[in-house]
Motif scaffolding. Structure first.
Motif, PDB file in Angstrom:
ATOM      1  N   VAL A 440       0.848  -1.178   0.000  1.00  0.00           N
ATOM      2  CA  VAL A 440       0.000   0.000   0.000  1.00  0.00           C
ATOM      3  C   VAL A 440       0.892   1.240   0.000  1.00  0.00           C
ATOM      4  CG1 VAL A 440      -1.851  -1.216   1.184  1.00  0.00           C
ATOM      5  CG2 VAL A 440      -0.132   0.006   2.519  1.00  0.00           C
ATOM      6  N   SER A 441       0.279   2.399  -0.172  1.00  0.00           N
ATOM      7  CA  SER A 441       1.035   3.642  -0.254  1.00  0.00           C
ATOM      8  C   SER A 441       0.560   4.626   0.810  1.00  0.00           C
ATOM      9  CB  SER A 441       0.868   4.278  -1.640  1.00  0.00           C
ATOM     10  OG  SER A 441       1.281   3.400  -2.659  1.00  0.00           O
ATOM     11  N   GLY A 442       1.523   5.431   1.311  1.00  0.00           N
ATOM     12  CA  GLY A 442       1.201   6.504   2.226  1.00  0.00           C
ATOM     13  C   GLY A 442       1.393   6.106   3.681  1.00  0.00           C
ATOM     14  N   PRO A 443       1.146   7.093   4.587  1.00  0.00           N
ATOM     15  CA  PRO A 443       0.629   8.426   4.301  1.00  0.00           C
ATOM     16  C   PRO A 443       1.704   9.347   3.727  1.00  0.00           C
ATOM     17  CG  PRO A 443       1.052   8.190   6.638  1.00  0.00           C
ATOM     18  CD  PRO A 443       1.309   6.851   6.028  1.00  0.00           C
ATOM     19  N   ALA A 444       1.333  10.098   2.697  1.00  0.00           N
ATOM     20  CA  ALA A 444       2.239  11.024   2.039  1.00  0.00           C
ATOM     21  C   ALA A 444       1.631  12.426   2.081  1.00  0.00           C
ATOM     22  CB  ALA A 444       2.473  10.605   0.591  1.00  0.00           C
ATOM     23  N   PRO A 445       2.332  13.427   2.638  1.00  0.00           N
ATOM     24  CA  PRO A 445       1.787  14.788   2.677  1.00  0.00           C
ATOM     25  C   PRO A 445       1.520  15.303   1.264  1.00  0.00           C
ATOM     26  CG  PRO A 445       3.755  14.580   4.057  1.00  0.00           C
ATOM     27  CD  PRO A 445       3.670  13.338   3.247  1.00  0.00           C
ATOM     28  N   LEU A 446       0.358  15.908   1.072  1.00  0.00           N
ATOM     29  CA  LEU A 446       0.034  16.399  -0.266  1.00  0.00           C
ATOM     30  C   LEU A 446       0.985  17.499  -0.710  1.00  0.00           C
ATOM     31  CD1 LEU A 446      -3.833  16.382  -0.673  1.00  0.00           C
ATOM     32  CD2 LEU A 446      -2.156  14.552  -0.807  1.00  0.00           C
ATOM     33  N   HIS A 447       1.548  18.232   0.246  1.00  0.00           N
ATOM     34  CA  HIS A 447       2.558  19.233  -0.124  1.00  0.00           C
ATOM     35  C   HIS A 447       3.761  18.556  -0.760  1.00  0.00           C
ATOM     36  CE1 HIS A 447       4.856  23.010   0.185  1.00  0.00           C
ATOM     37  NE2 HIS A 447       5.885  22.231   0.510  1.00  0.00           N
ATOM     38  N   ALA A 448       4.145  17.402  -0.233  1.00  0.00           N
ATOM     39  CA  ALA A 448       5.285  16.673  -0.799  1.00  0.00           C
ATOM     40  C   ALA A 448       4.946  16.076  -2.149  1.00  0.00           C
ATOM     41  CB  ALA A 448       5.732  15.581   0.170  1.00  0.00           C
ATOM     42  N   VAL A 449       3.697  15.603  -2.306  1.00  0.00           N
ATOM     43  CA  VAL A 449       3.279  15.050  -3.598  1.00  0.00           C
ATOM     44  C   VAL A 449       3.219  16.149  -4.642  1.00  0.00           C
ATOM     45  CG1 VAL A 449       1.407  13.873  -4.818  1.00  0.00           C
ATOM     46  CG2 VAL A 449       1.995  13.179  -2.487  1.00  0.00           C
ATOM     47  N   LYS A 450       2.647  17.269  -4.275  1.00  0.00           N
ATOM     48  CA  LYS A 450       2.474  18.364  -5.230  1.00  0.00           C
ATOM     49  C   LYS A 450       3.803  18.948  -5.675  1.00  0.00           C
ATOM     50  CE  LYS A 450      -0.201  22.654  -5.792  1.00  0.00           C
ATOM     51  NZ  LYS A 450      -1.214  23.541  -5.160  1.00  0.00           N
ATOM     52  N   ASN A 451       4.773  18.994  -4.767  1.00  0.00           N
ATOM     53  CA  ASN A 451       6.063  19.617  -5.067  1.00  0.00           C
ATOM     54  C   ASN A 451       7.174  18.597  -5.329  1.00  0.00           C
ATOM     55  OD1 ASN A 451       5.720  22.732  -4.494  1.00  0.00           O
ATOM     56  ND2 ASN A 451       4.590  21.654  -2.879  1.00  0.00           N
ATOM     57  N   TYR A 452       6.815  17.337  -5.448  1.00  0.00           N
ATOM     58  CA  TYR A 452       7.735  16.240  -5.707  1.00  0.00           C
ATOM     59  C   TYR A 452       8.941  16.291  -4.766  1.00  0.00           C
ATOM     60  CZ  TYR A 452      10.379  12.603  -7.990  1.00  0.00           C
ATOM     61  OH  TYR A 452      11.072  11.438  -8.250  1.00  0.00           O
ATOM     62  N   LEU A 453       8.659  15.858  -3.534  1.00  0.00           N
ATOM     63  CA  LEU A 453       9.701  15.745  -2.506  1.00  0.00           C
ATOM     64  C   LEU A 453       9.793  14.272  -2.114  1.00  0.00           C
ATOM     65  CD1 LEU A 453       8.614  18.818  -0.340  1.00  0.00           C
ATOM     66  CD2 LEU A 453      10.374  18.762  -2.133  1.00  0.00           C
ATOM     67  N   PRO A 454      10.437  13.446  -2.945  1.00  0.00           N
ATOM     68  CA  PRO A 454      10.426  11.991  -2.722  1.00  0.00           C
ATOM     69  C   PRO A 454      11.149  11.553  -1.462  1.00  0.00           C
ATOM     70  CG  PRO A 454      11.970  12.563  -4.472  1.00  0.00           C
ATOM     71  CD  PRO A 454      11.224  13.820  -4.136  1.00  0.00           C
ATOM     72  N   GLU A 455      11.958  12.424  -0.880  1.00  0.00           N
ATOM     73  CA  GLU A 455      12.665  12.049   0.343  1.00  0.00           C
ATOM     74  C   GLU A 455      11.730  12.024   1.551  1.00  0.00           C
ATOM     75  OE1 GLU A 455      12.934  16.544  -0.108  1.00  0.00           O
ATOM     76  OE2 GLU A 455      13.120  14.767  -1.398  1.00  0.00           O
ATOM     77  N   VAL A 456      10.542  12.608   1.407  1.00  0.00           N
ATOM     78  CA  VAL A 456       9.567  12.625   2.492  1.00  0.00           C
ATOM     79  C   VAL A 456       8.804  11.301   2.478  1.00  0.00           C
ATOM     80  CG1 VAL A 456       7.531  13.785   3.420  1.00  0.00           C
ATOM     81  CG2 VAL A 456       9.358  15.137   2.352  1.00  0.00           C
ATOM     82  N   LYS A 457       8.697  10.647   3.617  1.00  0.00           N
ATOM     83  CA  LYS A 457       7.963   9.388   3.672  1.00  0.00           C
ATOM     84  C   LYS A 457       6.471   9.669   3.883  1.00  0.00           C
ATOM     85  CE  LYS A 457       9.091   8.662   8.557  1.00  0.00           C
ATOM     86  NZ  LYS A 457       9.760   7.778   9.520  1.00  0.00           N
ATOM     87  N   HIS A 458       5.610   8.839   3.296  1.00  0.00           N
ATOM     88  CA  HIS A 458       5.879   7.539   2.682  1.00  0.00           C
ATOM     89  C   HIS A 458       5.376   7.546   1.241  1.00  0.00           C
ATOM     90  CE1 HIS A 458       6.655   5.569   6.612  1.00  0.00           C
ATOM     91  NE2 HIS A 458       5.667   6.338   7.077  1.00  0.00           N
ATOM     92  N   ASP A 459       6.171   6.971   0.313  1.00  0.00           N
ATOM     93  CA  ASP A 459       5.743   6.648  -1.057  1.00  0.00           C
ATOM     94  C   ASP A 459       5.304   7.867  -1.857  1.00  0.00           C
ATOM     95  OD1 ASP A 459       5.951   3.809  -0.331  1.00  0.00           O
ATOM     96  OD2 ASP A 459       4.113   4.165   0.794  1.00  0.00           O
ATOM     97  N   VAL A 460       5.964   8.995  -1.623  1.00  0.00           N
ATOM     98  CA  VAL A 460       5.628  10.215  -2.361  1.00  0.00           C
ATOM     99  C   VAL A 460       5.838  10.021  -3.856  1.00  0.00           C
ATOM    100  CG1 VAL A 460       6.338  12.608  -2.770  1.00  0.00           C
ATOM    101  CG2 VAL A 460       6.013  11.784  -0.438  1.00  0.00           C
ATOM    102  N   ASP A 461       6.929   9.339  -4.233  1.00  0.00           N
ATOM    103  CA  ASP A 461       7.220   9.172  -5.649  1.00  0.00           C
ATOM    104  C   ASP A 461       6.131   8.380  -6.367  1.00  0.00           C
ATOM    105  OD1 ASP A 461       7.878   6.942  -4.176  1.00  0.00           O
ATOM    106  OD2 ASP A 461       9.640   6.423  -5.375  1.00  0.00           O
TER     107      ASP A 461
END
Length: 806
Positions: A440-461
């Motif tokens: 499964v994926s997440g939780p991934a902050p939408l700020h990280a998803v929107k700005n492509y911050l793959p180092e932020v966990k989890h599964d942003v990429d």
């Protein structure tokens, strides 16, 4: 102190505080376990007797009023359901006045199988001090001057920390009498659990959501909408979350514990860890989870078709049935689910335990990329010069829609700026990675998803790829040699949708119109990605590394090839697949064209080719040629997959220049809607008739017809009724008799099933009045395979057998 103690007489005695009584949980009656007190030490007489509890009043309903938990049935039965970070009150009545010089009271709160203070699963509070362990506090206030001279009351205020473990807790009290001679103790165990939940109303809780009206939707709304269909014809499916139904809170806490392998620890107070476990346990691919998924099939002989589910309560009930039947072994999962069923379950569990949650639908969703930013389709030139798509075993697909969840919280485990309160995306639908391990994926902050911050966990990429991938069309030009002949950079991640947060049930007409869609749908695309064509969008999409891919070279691109876009067609109608080719070159061009229409699963995988035609056309300069493929009702009925999604596809290859084009367009066959009405006043515990109506648009009868009904507050949470075949082109009317077991608003979701066009859905909210005076109440079965009683029996059996804590 005279003869207060007799050192030669040691005893251990058990006192039953109250005889076994009955209490109700909602409309269901359970036997109540009596509280027990154990005395140990020397025997003390008269006014010097040990202090013990004669009565404990939980103020359950009053506490629930302040803690926003009164919609759970447990507080009506006197069981405490409270939220962390907020005090709750208990009143104790003793056998004699409390003496602060000789009496000490210790209050123990424990959770888990082996409670220990080091992992915050055991907390001790004292009447001597307000400060307890693990951040807990208490305020013990004896009441002076009560009328009953033989007893005295005391109020105990308990202050739980805002990071407290979310679970069901056991409460015990130890009374210690210390004199000059000896010490005596009395131990009291409260018979009911105390349920402590997340608190989005508390500023210091990580799930705090300051816009309180939004909590009416994301915590308190027990029904909602899941958006389905396709981007150009968005549809909605009503879903009954039912988080306040009898036994559902207990069931949700049980599955969370199972997700943690029954190891209670501080992680059960961290909402990020909890939602990741929720997403995992919902899927049967992890930890013997709840729901088994299936895709690319219409065969559900050993389970239910995913489209027939319309709520979470029946699924959780069936899962608890399976847990008990397994008798300690791994339970069988519920069969079957699609992404929207996973998302509905996640919403129920999150809202039940106090985590703000919404369902989100992404149209044209890029699935199975494993974080890559490309969805690949492969073609080859056949011996006759035509072009055809190759079937591969790859998991990469463009789903017509994909539903996941957003949960609101502050992340303390990530760095700035992603540690601010924000929506976090979690996807419970398992995806297969390169290691062939579903995850499964997440939780991934939408700020990280929107700005492509793959180092932020989890599964942003992975989530970024799901809304930002490009679609590549590859052509095999030689053995082992491929080129990209067409790229679609903007096809993925469109019209991302969620229900409008109005806190109301989905009162819908189900007659598609833009006004109603705009009322019930909130566009949340801007939460996930920047607007196409903006500077920020360009900068963000350039951040990931893109591989250089060989580009297909042709001598000229002077032939214009277009396929007419299609939004929808009504099921039962005939329609055309249309394309047009125009030669803008100076020389004649020989064009090989293929038009086809195919039914598809919503996952983008082909179900069956409905019709296909090929042409060889020679066009003179500036000549245009229209092409048409007629599709008739008899061509597609019996070949449809779930959701009645179709795809029209057109391929063209120019012989002289090797110009190649592929056009793909998904559209929906819109089915009739189920009209529902009630012609009478509805009373609790009295049967009423629900009238169902729709028109069969087909030129053939509907066969294998049945209706499934799901609703909160009904005698049975879900049941199925079979009906006779529906004749061709007729107005059908059916009556379903229902029995409401509570007064208030009643949400009912009905799905009509048949072999020819799968599910036809309807939803209605009706008001149930209190019982008629003098009316003979309908008999409510004590047990039933689909009833609320059965669900609560299962929960109690789980608790009594200690499965909940082992």
């Amino acid at each position: 102190m005279g003869s207060a103690f007799r050192k030669d007489k040691k005893i251990e005695q058990t006192i039953v505080l109250t005889p076994p009584t009955l209490y109700t949980s909602g409309e269901v009656v359970f036997p109540r376990k009596p509280a027990k007190q154990t005395l140990s030490g020397a025997y003390i007489q008269d006014k010097n007797a040990p202090l013990y509890v004669r009565k404990m009043y939980t103020w359950a309903w009053e506490n629930a009023e302040h803690h926003h938990t009164k919609r759970f049935p447990l507080p009506k039965a006197g069981t405490l359901v409270v939220r962390r970070g907020q005090p709750f009150k208990i009143t104790l009545t003793f056998n004699r006045p409390y003496n602060s010089l000789t009496d000490e009271l210790k209050f123990y709160f424990e959770t888990g199988e082996n409670p220990l203070p080091g992992n915050d699963t055991m907390v001790c509070l004292s009447s001597y001090t307000s400060q307890g362990s693990s951040g807990w506090k208490s305020d013990f206030l004896p009441v002076i001057g009560t009328k009953d001279k033989d007893c005295i009351q005391a109020h105990l205020w308990v202050f739980t920390p805002p990071d407290c473990i979310v679970s069901d807790w056991r409460f015990a009290l130890q009374s210690i009498l210390r004199t000059e001679v000896e010490t005596a103790t009395v131990s009291y165990e409260h018979p009911d659990r105390i349920y402590i939940l997340f608190n989005p109303w508390c500023k210091n809780d990580a799930v705090y959501l300051p816009a309180e009206p939004l909590l009416d939707e994301y915590i308190l709304n027990a029904s909602g909408l899941l958006f389905t269909g396709c981007r150009k014809r968005m549809m909605y499916k009503p879903w009954i979350f039912g988080q306040f139904e009898s036994g559902i809170l207990e069931a949700c806490l049980y599955v969370i514990k199972r997700g943690f392998n029954f190891r209670t620890s501080q992680r059960m107070g961290d909402p990020a860890a909890v939602v990741r476990v929720i997403a995992s346990i919902v899927s049967a691919d992890n930890n013997n989870g709840i729901l088994k998924g299936t895709w690319s099939t219409n065969e559900f002989t050993d389970g239910r078709s995913p489209t027939t589910w319309s709520g979470s309560v029946a699924i959780l009930k069936q899962y608890l049935d399976n847990v008990i039947s397994a008798n300690g072994d791994d339970p069988e999962p519920v069969r079957y689910g699609h992404c929207f069923v996973y998302a509905g379950l996640v919403t129920t569990i999150c809202r039940a335990v106090g985590i703000p949650c919404r369902c989100v639908t992404n149209y044209n969703s890029g699935r199975g990329t494993d974080g890559r930013l490309a969805i690949d389709f492969y073609y080859e030139v056949k011996a006759d010069g035509s072009i055809g798509e190759l079937e591969t075993d790859e998991q990469e697909l463009v789903w017509s829609f994909h539903v996941w969840n957003d949960v609101w919280m502050k992340r303390i485990d990530v760095a700035k700026p992603c540690n601010e309160p924000d929506w976090q995306a979690i996807d419970a639908t398992p995806s297969v990675t390169n290691g062939n391990v579903p995850q499964v994926s997440g939780p991934a902050p939408l700020h990280a998803v929107k700005n492509y911050l793959p180092e932020v966990k989890h599964d942003v990429d992975q989530l970024f790829a799901e809304v930002n991938s490009e679609v590549l069309h590859w052509l095999k030009v030689d053995v082992g040699e491929w080129t990209v002949f067409q790229c679609e950079p903007s096809r993925i991640g469109q019209s991302i949708s969620s229900k409008t947060p109005d806190g109301r049930p989905p009162a819908l007409t189900y007659k598609y119109n833009l006004a109603e869609m705009s009322r019930v749908r909130q566009d949340v695309t801007a939460d996930y990605k920047y607007k196409k064509g903006t500077k920020m969008e360009s900068e963000i999409t350039k951040k990931p590394e893109h591989k250089q891919r060989p580009t297909h070279r042709c001598k000229a691109k002077d032939v214009e090839f277009k396929m007419a876009s299609k939004e929808f067609e009504y099921i039962g109608d005939d329609f055309m697949v249309k394309a047009n080719i125009t030669n803008h070159g100076r020389d004649a061009r020989t064009c090989h064209v293929i038009l086809l229409c195919e039914s598809m699963h919503y996952t983008g995988r082909r179900h069956e080719i409905i019709k296909k035609v090929e042409w060889n056309k020679t066009l003179e300069p500036e000549q245009s040629e229209p092409l048409q493929l007629g599709i008739y009702e008899s061509d597609y009925i019996g070949k449809l997959a779930e959701h009645a999604c179709l795809r029209q596809v057109a391929y063209m290859r120019v012989t002289e220049t090797d110009q190649i084009n592929a056009c793909v367009d998904d559209f929906l066959l819109e089915k009739p809607h189920l009209e529902m009405s009630v012609d009478e006043t509805i009373y609790k515990n009295s049967n009423f008739a629900l009238k169902l109506q729709f028109k069969n648009p087909l030129h053939r009868p509907l066969t294998n017809c049945s209706v499934s009904v799901e609703g909160v507050g009904l005698e049975s949470m879900m049941f199925v009724r079979k009906f006779q075949n529906v004749p061709a082109e007729c107005e059908w009317t059916g009556i379903v008799n229902l029995l409401p077991v509570r007064s208030n608003l009643l949400d009912i979701s009905v799905t009509f099933h048949c072999q020819e066009m799968l599910d036809i859905i309807g939803f209605i909210t009706v008001r149930v009045e209190k019982e008629k005076e003098g009316a003979i109440q309908a008999e409510v079965p004590a047990t039933g395979k689909n009833g609320e009683q059965d669900l609560n029996d299962n929960v109690k059996e789980l608790q009594d057998s200690m499965i909940l804590a082992s």
